[in-house]
Every structure is written in C-alpha cells, then in structure tokens.
Write a protein that holds these residues in place. Structure first.
Motif, PDB file in Angstrom:
ATOM      1  N   GLN A   1      -1.230   9.055  17.156  1.00 46.93           N
ATOM      2  CA  GLN A   1      -0.179   9.695  17.948  1.00 46.93           C
ATOM      3  C   GLN A   1      -0.173   9.185  19.382  1.00 46.93           C
ATOM      4  O   GLN A   1       0.893   8.863  19.930  1.00 46.93           O
ATOM      5  N   ASP A   2      -1.357   9.095  19.993  1.00 47.35           N
ATOM      6  CA  ASP A   2      -1.432   8.636  21.382  1.00 47.35           C
ATOM      7  C   ASP A   2      -0.943   7.198  21.507  1.00 47.35           C
ATOM      8  O   ASP A   2      -0.223   6.848  22.458  1.00 47.35           O
ATOM      9  N   THR A   3      -1.334   6.365  20.553  1.00 46.13           N
ATOM     10  CA  THR A   3      -0.926   4.959  20.595  1.00 46.13           C
ATOM     11  C   THR A   3       0.583   4.827  20.440  1.00 46.13           C
ATOM     12  O   THR A   3       1.238   4.076  21.172  1.00 46.13           O
ATOM     13  N   ALA A   4       1.154   5.558  19.488  1.00 44.95           N
ATOM     14  CA  ALA A   4       2.599   5.492  19.254  1.00 44.95           C
ATOM     15  C   ALA A   4       3.382   6.064  20.430  1.00 44.95           C
ATOM     16  O   ALA A   4       4.437   5.538  20.803  1.00 44.95           O
ATOM     17  N   ASN A   5       2.871   7.128  21.029  1.00 42.37           N
ATOM     18  CA  ASN A   5       3.585   7.784  22.122  1.00 42.37           C
ATOM     19  C   ASN A   5       3.669   6.931  23.382  1.00 42.37           C
ATOM     20  O   ASN A   5       4.633   7.044  24.158  1.00 42.37           O
ATOM     21  N   ARG A   6       2.661   6.090  23.604  1.00 41.04           N
ATOM     22  CA  ARG A   6       2.703   5.271  24.820  1.00 41.04           C
ATOM     23  C   ARG A   6       3.467   3.956  24.629  1.00 41.04           C
ATOM     24  O   ARG A   6       3.712   3.233  25.592  1.00 41.04           O
ATOM     25  N   MET A   7       3.856   3.673  23.379  1.00 35.21           N
ATOM     26  CA  MET A   7       4.634   2.483  23.122  1.00 35.21           C
ATOM     27  C   MET A   7       6.087   2.703  23.538  1.00 35.21           C
ATOM     28  O   MET A   7       6.591   3.826  23.451  1.00 35.21           O
ATOM     29  N   PRO A   8       6.791   1.678  23.979  1.00 40.58           N
ATOM     30  CA  PRO A   8       8.208   1.828  24.319  1.00 40.58           C
ATOM     31  C   PRO A   8       9.026   2.045  23.050  1.00 40.58           C
ATOM     32  O   PRO A   8       8.524   1.903  21.927  1.00 40.58           O
ATOM     33  N   ASP A   9      10.292   2.378  23.231  1.00 40.99           N
ATOM     34  CA  ASP A   9      11.181   2.537  22.094  1.00 40.99           C
ATOM     35  C   ASP A   9      11.251   1.238  21.303  1.00 40.99           C
ATOM     36  O   ASP A   9      11.057   0.133  21.850  1.00 40.99           O
ATOM     37  N   ILE A  10      11.530   1.374  20.027  1.00 38.75           N
ATOM     38  CA  ILE A  10      11.614   0.189  19.154  1.00 38.75           C
ATOM     39  C   ILE A  10      12.716  -0.735  19.650  1.00 38.75           C
ATOM     40  O   ILE A  10      13.860  -0.319  19.876  1.00 38.75           O
ATOM     41  N   ASP A  11      12.352  -1.994  19.824  1.00 37.61           N
ATOM     42  CA  ASP A  11      13.298  -3.004  20.281  1.00 37.61           C
ATOM     43  C   ASP A  11      13.992  -3.625  19.082  1.00 37.61           C
ATOM     44  O   ASP A  11      13.355  -4.258  18.235  1.00 37.61           O
ATOM     45  N   ASN A  12      15.293  -3.413  18.985  1.00 35.40           N
ATOM     46  CA  ASN A  12      16.057  -3.968  17.871  1.00 35.40           C
ATOM     47  C   ASN A  12      16.621  -5.340  18.259  1.00 35.40           C
ATOM     48  O   ASN A  12      17.514  -5.433  19.092  1.00 35.40           O
ATOM     49  N   GLU A  13      16.063  -6.362  17.676  1.00 34.23           N
ATOM     50  CA  GLU A  13      16.503  -7.725  18.015  1.00 34.23           C
ATOM     51  C   GLU A  13      17.568  -8.206  17.041  1.00 34.23           C
ATOM     52  O   GLU A  13      17.603  -7.789  15.902  1.00 34.23           O
TER      53      GLU A  13
ATOM     54  N   ILE B   1       0.875  -1.173   0.000  1.00 36.29           N
ATOM     55  CA  ILE B   1       0.000   0.000   0.000  1.00 36.29           C
ATOM     56  C   ILE B   1       0.911   1.221   0.000  1.00 36.29           C
ATOM     57  O   ILE B   1       2.000   1.194   0.593  1.00 36.29           O
ATOM     58  N   SER B   2       0.510   2.244  -0.670  1.00 42.24           N
ATOM     59  CA  SER B   2       1.327   3.468  -0.668  1.00 42.24           C
ATOM     60  C   SER B   2       1.156   4.176   0.669  1.00 42.24           C
ATOM     61  O   SER B   2       0.103   4.083   1.326  1.00 42.24           O
ATOM     62  N   LEU B   3       2.201   4.879   1.082  1.00 44.51           N
ATOM     63  CA  LEU B   3       2.127   5.622   2.338  1.00 44.51           C
ATOM     64  C   LEU B   3       1.026   6.679   2.267  1.00 44.51           C
ATOM     65  O   LEU B   3       0.316   6.912   3.255  1.00 44.51           O
ATOM     66  N   ASP B   4       0.868   7.297   1.109  1.00 44.78           N
ATOM     67  CA  ASP B   4      -0.193   8.296   0.952  1.00 44.78           C
ATOM     68  C   ASP B   4      -1.566   7.681   1.193  1.00 44.78           C
ATOM     69  O   ASP B   4      -2.425   8.286   1.857  1.00 44.78           O
ATOM     70  N   ASP B   5      -1.794   6.489   0.647  1.00 46.61           N
ATOM     71  CA  ASP B   5      -3.089   5.833   0.840  1.00 46.61           C
ATOM     72  C   ASP B   5      -3.285   5.432   2.295  1.00 46.61           C
ATOM     73  O   ASP B   5      -4.402   5.511   2.836  1.00 46.61           O
ATOM     74  N   LEU B   6      -2.202   4.986   2.925  1.00 45.15           N
ATOM     75  CA  LEU B   6      -2.298   4.594   4.336  1.00 45.15           C
ATOM     76  C   LEU B   6      -2.668   5.799   5.195  1.00 45.15           C
ATOM     77  O   LEU B   6      -3.531   5.716   6.078  1.00 45.15           O
ATOM     78  N   ILE B   7      -2.014   6.936   4.917  1.00 45.56           N
ATOM     79  CA  ILE B   7      -2.316   8.163   5.655  1.00 45.56           C
ATOM     80  C   ILE B   7      -3.747   8.609   5.382  1.00 45.56           C
ATOM     81  O   ILE B   7      -4.466   9.058   6.280  1.00 45.56           O
ATOM     82  N   SER B   8      -4.169   8.498   4.128  1.00 46.12           N
ATOM     83  CA  SER B   8      -5.530   8.897   3.768  1.00 46.12           C
ATOM     84  C   SER B   8      -6.577   8.074   4.515  1.00 46.12           C
ATOM     85  O   SER B   8      -7.623   8.598   4.918  1.00 46.12           O
ATOM     86  N   LYS B   9      -6.267   6.796   4.726  1.00 45.45           N
ATOM     87  CA  LYS B   9      -7.230   5.911   5.390  1.00 45.45           C
ATOM     88  C   LYS B   9      -7.252   6.090   6.906  1.00 45.45           C
ATOM     89  O   LYS B   9      -8.319   6.049   7.532  1.00 45.45           O
ATOM     90  N   TYR B  10      -6.081   6.299   7.503  1.00 48.72           N
ATOM     91  CA  TYR B  10      -5.988   6.236   8.960  1.00 48.72           C
ATOM     92  C   TYR B  10      -5.372   7.470   9.621  1.00 48.72           C
ATOM     93  O   TYR B  10      -5.179   7.468  10.837  1.00 48.72           O
ATOM     94  N   TYR B  11      -5.085   8.517   8.840  1.00 51.10           N
ATOM     95  CA  TYR B  11      -4.451   9.678   9.446  1.00 51.10           C
ATOM     96  C   TYR B  11      -4.907  10.970   8.764  1.00 51.10           C
ATOM     97  O   TYR B  11      -4.129  11.888   8.567  1.00 51.10           O
ATOM     98  N   SER B  12      -6.173  11.041   8.435  1.00 48.87           N
ATOM     99  CA  SER B  12      -6.663  12.219   7.713  1.00 48.87           C
ATOM    100  C   SER B  12      -7.561  13.113   8.553  1.00 48.87           C
ATOM    101  O   SER B  12      -7.666  14.308   8.281  1.00 48.87           O
ATOM    102  N   THR B  13      -8.218  12.564   9.568  1.00 53.28           N
ATOM    103  CA  THR B  13      -9.082  13.379  10.422  1.00 53.28           C
ATOM    104  C   THR B  13      -8.372  13.660  11.745  1.00 53.28           C
ATOM    105  O   THR B  13      -7.412  12.971  12.118  1.00 53.28           O
ATOM    106  N   ALA B  14      -8.875  14.651  12.467  1.00 52.60           N
ATOM    107  CA  ALA B  14      -8.262  15.006  13.751  1.00 52.60           C
ATOM    108  C   ALA B  14      -8.325  13.833  14.730  1.00 52.60           C
ATOM    109  O   ALA B  14      -7.363  13.572  15.468  1.00 52.60           O
ATOM    110  N   ASP B  15      -9.448  13.101  14.748  1.00 48.70           N
ATOM    111  CA  ASP B  15      -9.593  11.958  15.661  1.00 48.70           C
ATOM    112  C   ASP B  15      -8.615  10.841  15.301  1.00 48.70           C
ATOM    113  O   ASP B  15      -8.021  10.218  16.190  1.00 48.70           O
TER     114      ASP B  15
END
Length: 326
Positions: free
Chosen positions: A314-326, A294-308
């Motif tokens: 953002q809230d979900t990503a912010n509460r996640m820990p730092d990326i664990d590099n295995e 899927i293109s990043l533009d389409d992904l953003i259009s589907k899930y990152y276009s409205t304020a909600d």
C-alpha cells in the motif's frame, strides 16, 4: 330422704349445665375458624408482559429495536476491522466519496430502478423503501476513496438491508449479500434477536467488500508492486523511490524507467500474465519477453497476506504517481 333426693336433683342439674357449656364452647370454636376458600386469579404482571411482547413484535420499528441494531453493529464491526458511523436522525452522514445521506436518497437508484426511498423513523412512510437506520464506513485501503453504507429499510412492510459502495456516478443501492447483517436485522424486527459472540461467524463477510468473503486487490499499481516483487526478488521496493506504472502496447509496465528494470504485466480476471526478458539473450535491448502466469489469489497469498506485506504494498503504491498512459 328428701335431703338425699334434693342432692340428687342438684347433682343432675349441675351436670346438665356443664354439658351445655361444653357444647357452646365447641360451637364457638367452630364459628371462630370458618372454612377459607382460595380462588386462583391470573397475574396482572403476566398479562402485561405478554402484551408488551406482542406490541414489540407487531411494531415495525421503535427505540428498543434501534438500540438492538446499534448494539449488533458495534459488536460485529470490529470483527470486520471496520468502524461504522450511525445517522443520528439529525446530522447528515457524509461518505468519503462525497455522497450525503439521507439527503442524497432522492438521487439514488435501488436495484437499478427508480423506486422511491427515504427516511422514515417508524418504517411506515410513504416510500417504496422506508429507511429506519443508516450506518457508514469509510474504507482505509486502496483504491481510495471507498465506503460501505448500509440502509436498514422496510419494503412493503418487510425488512430489507440495502448497501451502497458506489465510488462515482449515480449510487445504485443493492440488497446486501452479507447474511449475518440480514439475519440479525430480521431477528431484531421479529423481536427474537439475541446478542451473541459469533458476530463474525458468517463466511460471506469481508473486511473490504460487502459481496465477497475473499480479500482481493484490483488496483493495477498494487498488483504491479506485487508483480515487481515476484519478478525481481532481489529488489527492495520500499527503497525504489522512482518506481512507477505506465501503459504501452496493451500492457502495464512497472519499473524505474530503464529497460532492464521494467516488468510488463496484464490483468485478465484472476489470471496475471507478467513478462520478463530472456536472461540468456545477448542484450536486454533485444531480448525477447517470456510470458509467465500466476493467479491473483496466489499473488496475494505470496505478497499481500500479512499486515507487514499489506503495508509495504500500500505504501509503495500510494507514493507512486498516477498511471501514465502512453
């Protein structure tokens, strides 16, 4: 007979006196109203106005132009959903990434060079780039911290707007690509600036980045949240308190740590590859991965276009820990 002659002479004498009086009266009237000549003169106020306008144009920078620039920023910034802080000439500006201006101008590069740059109230300093105004905006959207700092300068007497968006390392100031900001500064310097209501009409403006008009997302965690929503539409990410991202086998993986919950994905420019397990496999442990794109533009259009949607990601990503590099 003599009496008659005397009367005739007296009559003629009185008539002569009357005619003489009328002549003197007309002469008196003529002298009491002399002809008036009006000589046109140039208005001093017109000369003063022209001189003021000429001085305004010939002066590189002054308080009037500084106030016009401040007025433009205050009008334009809200259309970008931004709020800029102005360097007041005394108290240094500190950005969210730790740089302090104008103090740190001695530590920056300009267009990748070591060109000298410094503060100059009039624009006529001894630097290669003489800075007359600084405005800083500290971003509120991930990845944090981030900032946009504008430097309004004169380079060889010509107006140049530089921008710093560096997050680490040596700040590298570049000429802004925001045509609205450039054109307005040029007009102010030339003395032809007129405030208008179309401050947001420039399509090169962006609400999160100076160089592009299209809002984008680069944080792998935020992209992972959107991929998770796409691959597992039945899950409510706002309720997934254990959600996290790690890397393995050249991929990012997002999930809660179980084989069934994990979704793999890669970011290749504007193309997102995400991998789900074959639903027809006998078990999830042995199921093969199916590659979707899927293109990043389409992904953003589907899930990152409205304020909600943005708030959720953002809230979900912010509460996640730092990326664990295995």
């Amino acid at each position: 007979m003599k009496i008659k002659q005397f009367g005739l002479v007296a009559t003629l004498f009185l008539g002569a006196l009357m005619l003489s009086g009328c002549g003197n009266q007309n002469s008196s009237k003529s002298e009491s109203h002399p002809k008036t000549t009006v000589k046109a003169t140039k208005s001093k106020s017109t000369k003063t106005k022209k001189k003021t306008t000429t001085d305004q144009k010939s002066t590189l920078w002054n308080d009037t132009k500084d106030k016009q620039l401040e007025s433009f920023i205050n009008q334009w910034a809200p259309t970008m959903k931004q709020s800029y802080v102005k360097y007041n000439g005394t108290d240094s500006l500190k950005t969210s990434v730790g740089t302090t201006y104008p103090d740190d101008l001695s530590k920056v590069s300009v267009e990748g060079t070591n060109s000298s740059i410094g503060w100059s109230k009039t624009g006529k300093g001894n630097y290669s780039y003489n800075v007359v105004a600084i405005y800083n905006y500290d971003g509120t959207r991930p990845p944090l911290p981030n900032h946009i700092t504008y430097f309004f300068t004169f380079h060889d007497g010509e107006p140049i707007v530089l921008v710093d968006q560096s997050r680490d390392g040596t700040p590298n100031l570049l000429e802004t690509k925001n045509t609205k900001v450039k054109e307005s500064f040029n007009a102010i310097v030339a003395g032809s600036y007129k405030a208008d209501s179309g401050a947001s009409s420039d399509t090169s403006d962006t609400k999160t980045d100076d160089s592009t008009s299209k809002e984008t997302v680069t944080d792998p965690k935020m992209i992972g949240v959107m991929v998770h929503e796409l691959a597992m539409p039945g899950d409510d990410v706002s309720q997934e308190s254990q959600l996290g991202v790690y890397t393995a086998n050249g991929k990012y993986w997002i999930g809660i740590g179980t084989s069934a919950s994990n979704v793999g994905y890669t970011i290749d420019g504007d193309t997102i590859h995400y991998f789900t397990k074959d639903p027809n496999a006998e078990s999830t442990a042995t199921a093969e991965l199916i590659d979707h794109t899927i293109s990043l533009d389409d992904l953003i259009s589907k899930y990152y276009s409205t304020a909600d949607q943005k708030q959720l990601v953002q809230d979900t990503a912010n509460r996640m820990p730092d990326i664990d590099n295995e």
